[in-house]
Design a protein around this motif. Structure first.
Motif, PDB file in Angstrom:
ATOM      1  N   ALA A   1     -15.467 -24.645 -32.439  1.00 50.26           N
ATOM      2  CA  ALA A   1     -14.149 -24.124 -32.043  1.00 50.26           C
ATOM      3  C   ALA A   1     -14.181 -22.614 -31.819  1.00 50.26           C
ATOM      4  N   THR A   2     -15.030 -21.930 -32.567  1.00 50.92           N
ATOM      5  CA  THR A   2     -15.045 -20.476 -32.457  1.00 50.92           C
ATOM      6  C   THR A   2     -16.192 -19.969 -31.595  1.00 50.92           C
ATOM      7  N   ALA A   3     -17.058 -20.873 -31.133  1.00 44.41           N
ATOM      8  CA  ALA A   3     -18.221 -20.518 -30.308  1.00 44.41           C
ATOM      9  C   ALA A   3     -19.030 -19.392 -30.948  1.00 44.41           C
ATOM     10  N   GLY A   4     -19.188 -19.475 -32.287  1.00 43.56           N
ATOM     11  CA  GLY A   4     -20.001 -18.490 -32.989  1.00 43.56           C
ATOM     12  C   GLY A   4     -19.298 -17.184 -33.304  1.00 43.56           C
TER      13      GLY A   4
ATOM     14  N   MET B   1     -10.690 -15.748 -37.504  1.00 44.09           N
ATOM     15  CA  MET B   1      -9.558 -14.927 -37.904  1.00 44.09           C
ATOM     16  C   MET B   1      -9.327 -15.181 -39.400  1.00 44.09           C
ATOM     17  N   PRO B   2      -8.870 -14.197 -40.147  1.00 44.81           N
ATOM     18  CA  PRO B   2      -8.710 -14.357 -41.601  1.00 44.81           C
ATOM     19  C   PRO B   2      -7.867 -15.572 -41.994  1.00 44.81           C
ATOM     20  N   GLU B   3      -6.793 -15.850 -41.247  1.00 45.49           N
ATOM     21  CA  GLU B   3      -5.945 -16.996 -41.614  1.00 45.49           C
ATOM     22  C   GLU B   3      -6.654 -18.328 -41.374  1.00 45.49           C
ATOM     23  N   VAL B   4      -7.527 -18.381 -40.367  1.00 43.10           N
ATOM     24  CA  VAL B   4      -8.294 -19.608 -40.111  1.00 43.10           C
ATOM     25  C   VAL B   4      -9.351 -19.773 -41.195  1.00 43.10           C
TER      26      VAL B   4
END
Length: 155
Positions: A25-28, A32-35
Motif C-alpha cells: 500500500a505504501t510502495a516502500g 504516516m504516523p496515524e497509519v
C-alpha cells in the motif's frame, strides 16, 4: 514441538501478510504516523487474542453443540486452516460446500468467530462456527460430521 511450530507458523504468517499489505500500500514509503499507529494497534490486538488462545479440541468455557453454535465453535490456528477444516468435513460421507457469511464476537472466544453456511448435494446443512485464533487445529468434528483423512491440516 509440532504444536508450538504450528502455532508460531500461523501467527508469523498472519503478521507477514499484514506487513506485505502495508508495504504494498505504501510502495516502500514511510507510513504516516496515524497509519503506523493503526498498524501497531492491530498487532497489539492480535497479540492479545493469541495470549488467550487454547491448545485443545474444544474451548474449556464453550457450551452448546460443538461447531454449530457460536458459543462452542470449532478451533483452528488461522483462516487458511479454517478452510482446510471445512474441506475435510464430510456429511454422510460426502464433501460439503461452504460460504463464509461473516464473523461475530462471542463471549467464549478470544477473537471473532467466523460463520459459514454449509450444504451438501445442494441441500442446506445449517451453520458452522469457527474461531481461527488458537494454538492448534481441532481434531473434533461437529455431531453428524466426519473428517476426510487426506489433508495436511488435521494433524
Amino acid at each position: 514441538a509440532y504444536s508450538a511450530y504450528v502455532y508460531l507458523s500461523g501467527e508469523a504468517t498472519g503478521l507477514d501478510r499484514m506487513n506485505k499489505t502495508i508495504n504494498t500500500a505504501t510502495a516502500g514509503k514511510n507510513l504516516m504516523p496515524e497509519v503506523r499507529k493503526a498498524f501497531d494497534d492491530q498487532l497489539k490486538c492480535f497479540r492479545d487474542i493469541y495470549q488467550n488462545a487454547v491448545e485443545a479440541d474444544e474451548l474449556p468455557n464453550g457450551y452448546g453443540a460443538y461447531g454449530t453454535t457460536i458459543t462452542n465453535p470449532a478451533l483452528t490456528i488461522s483462516a487458511w486452516c479454517s478452510t482446510d477444516y471445512l474441506n475435510r468435513l464430510r456429511f454422510n460421507g460426502k464433501a460439503i460446500t461452504y460460504h463464509r457469511y461473516g464473523s461475530k464476537r462471542s463471549e467464549v472466544t478470544p477473537g471473532p468467530t467466523d460463520i459459514y453456511q454449509i450444504a451438501s448435494d445442494g441441500e442446506s446443512l445449517g451453520t458452522i462456527y469457527i474461531c481461527p485464533y488458537h494454538k492448534r487445529n481441532s481434531r473434533k468434528s461437529p455431531k453428524g460430521f466426519t473428517f476426510f483423512a487426506g489433508s495436511l491440516g488435521g494433524r
